[in-house]
Design an enzyme around this catalytic site. Structure first.
Site, short mmCIF file in Angstrom:
data_model
loop_
_atom_site.label_atom_id
_atom_site.label_comp_id
_atom_site.label_asym_id
_atom_site.label_seq_id
_atom_site.Cartn_x
_atom_site.Cartn_y
_atom_site.Cartn_z
N LYS A 185 -27.82 49.90 62.83
CA LYS A 185 -27.08 48.71 62.37
C LYS A 185 -28.05 47.98 61.45
O LYS A 185 -28.98 47.32 61.89
CB LYS A 185 -26.73 47.84 63.58
CG LYS A 185 -25.53 46.94 63.41
CD LYS A 185 -25.63 45.93 62.29
CE LYS A 185 -26.50 44.76 62.64
NZ LYS A 185 -26.70 43.84 61.50
N GLU A 390 -43.06 30.50 63.04
CA GLU A 390 -42.95 31.44 61.92
C GLU A 390 -42.01 30.85 60.87
O GLU A 390 -40.85 30.57 61.17
CB GLU A 390 -42.40 32.79 62.40
CG GLU A 390 -42.34 33.82 61.30
CD GLU A 390 -41.77 35.16 61.77
OE1 GLU A 390 -40.76 35.16 62.47
OE2 GLU A 390 -42.36 36.19 61.39
#
Ligand code: NAD
Length: 486
Positions: A185, A390
């Site tokens: 995917k 992050e």
């Protein structure tokens, strides 16, 4: 070089060797982030489509043509695929540039690594071996014990948009080398290179159903893959947030799982560092791929004696970054992937200002079309949001330290543990840092690169499990212990 309009691959599902529309006819829009123009409509797989893909992969694994091939035959197919990837490298680089907004000049670098990865595992396909053990007699009878190393089965892969072709290769090359079958995917934001690679898999002559692509959303197609009982292992690369969801789901169905997640990596510039090496390398780590790199070393720990020199050096490096049309030959930094990501990055810049970080350079959007953000450097502390989370954009924080112990402590004071970069000419210090840093990879006087022969994986919130190298073989096989009492 490129013409901005590469030939698009099929924008459909690749299931059992055929291109298909989604079972309900659904599609999603693929957008060029640099222009905000539509690239095309891509089929959005439903759970029923994922079931078809897994069923095809199962058929090949459970007694199909693929299951009867020798390791050498699997290796031959992978070598052929590597040659086709090499033949189409420029096209793949165009597709990833169009899809992601990255600088075209850089696109062949990580795609080149994809080719190396496929060749590396092609060469290992005929040597997936167990071990023979010398064990003492059992109840007075001789014993012969060994392990069988066997493919885990159907591997479901879920990949991120930042370097989709390279990460895809990290997943399918070891899986197919050992004899697994594969359903991926790809990221909805960047499916094009994966779709072209599927066409190359077909051209290489892999049996239909060995390699399948179900494009679509994470919450529909991705979740259906994770939940499918016919999938034996999930190999995920992406954010810790989604990794946690996948880890929980895989745990409930006792699937094997590897999670390659994010980072907030340190790079430590020790006082004896060669700044001619450290400054361009640090800048590359911050701005390569618009900073949308898991291994980006966004906390720049600098010895106080070098602070001024490093700040002016990094500012000069940032000024030399050419931001603009990703396809322009002199562009070295392109567009962020989408508006949401740009807003998130600019939100972190705001957080930096709010929490008292000092902006050294950058910090703003460029233009009003596309998602371009200036190369940005702050000075701050390790506890500020910009040094803890992050950002996945071109934003670095310079943090001072006074001695080695403080540098190593600050480097490890993060929930992440992907990469640690060290600049020093002192070999003993480099080895000590390598030992102490709580990360999956340590790079001395360089930023990367990962290599298919070496393990790749993160500690702490950066992941569970390891890919590539021997670990890539182990991650896609079960080891069965056999004992014969003779
Ligand atoms: P993401 O977690 O948002 O998405 C990753 C993939 O998961 C996509 O294909 C997405 O569609 C799918 N997904 C989303 N929700 C899902 C669900 N509920 N079930 C199943 N699948 C689902 O990450 P991203 O934004 O595509 O990528 C950026 C992240 O990836 C960053 O954190 C980066 O550090 C990380 N990353 C890590 C590495 C590594 O090797 N450690 C490499 C590249 C990127």
């Amino acid at each position: 070089m490129s013409n901005n309009a590469p030939k698009l691959p099929e924008l459909r599902l690749f299931i059992d060797g055929e291109w298909r529309d989604a079972s309900d006819g659904g599609t999603f829009t693929s957008v060029n982030p640099a222009t905000e123009a539509e690239i095309g409509q891509i089929a959005a797989a439903t759970a029923a489509d994922v079931d078809l893909a897994v069923t095809a992969a199962r058929r090949q694994f459970d007694g199909g043509e693929w299951s009867k091939l020798s390791g050498s035959d699997r290796g031959r197919l992978l070598y052929r695929l590597a040659d086709l990837l090499e033949r189409d490298l420029e096209l793949l680089a165009d597709l990833e540039t169009l899809d992601i907004g990255k600088a075209r000049v850089h696109a062949p670098l990580d795609l080149g690594m994809a080719i190396d990865t496929v060749r590396h595992f092609a060469g290992r396909a005929d040597s997936v071996n167990g071990t023979v053990f010398s064990l003492p007699e059992f109840i007075g009878r001789p014993r012969f014990s060994y392990t069988l190393r066997q493919p885990v089965g159907v591997v479901g892969a879920i990949t991120p948009w930042n370097t989709p072709g390279m990460i895809l290769s990290w997943k399918f090359a070891p899986a197919l080398a050992v004899g697994c079958t594969f359903v991926v995917k790809p990221p909805a934001e960047a499916s094009l290179s994966t779709l072209h690679i599927a066409e190359l898999v077909r051209e290489a002559g892999f049996p239909a159903g060995v390699f399948n692509v179900v494009t679509g959303s994470g919450t529909v197609a991705g979740a259906a893959l994770v939940d499918h009982p016919g999938v034996d292992k999930i190999s995920f690369t992406g954010s810790p947030e989604v990794g946690a969801v996948i880890g929980r789901a895989a745990g409930e169905s006792f699937k094997k799982v590897t999670l390659e997640l994010g980072g907030k990596s340190p790079q430590i510039i020790f006082p004896d560092a060669d700044l001619d090496v450290a400054l361009p390398t640090a800048a590359m780590s911050l701005f390569y791929n618009q900073g949308e790199t898991c291994a980006s070393a966004t906390r720049v720990l600098v010895h106080e004696s070098l602070r001024d020199e490093v700040l002016s050096g990094l500012s000069a490096q940032a000024a030399a970054v050419k931001v603009g049309d990703p396809f322009a030959p002199d562009t070295t930094m392109g567009s962020l992937i989408n508006r949401k990501q740009m807003d998130s990055v600019l939100g972190y810049v705001d957080a930096g200002h709010r929490e008292g970080a000092e902006l050294v350079t950058g910090g703003a959007r460029i233009g009003d079309s596309g998602y371009f953000v200036e190369p940005t450097i702050f000075t701050g502390t390790n506890t500020m949001t910009i040094a803890k989370e992050e950002i996945f954009g071109p934003v670095g924080t310079v943090i001072g330290f006074n001695d080695t112990e403080e540098a190593l402590r600050l480097a490890n004071e993060t929930r992440y543990g992907l990469v640690g970069v060290v600049y020093t000419s002192d070999l003993a210090l480099a080895h000590r840092a390598a030992e102490v840093l709580d990360v999956g990879a340590v790079w001395v006087n360089a930023w990367g690169p990962p290599d298919p022969r070496m393990p790749w994986g993160g500690f702490k919130y950066s992941g569970i499990g390891t890919e590539l190298g021997d670990a890539g073989i182990a991650a896609n096989t079960n080891e069965k212990a056999v004992s014969m009492i003779l």
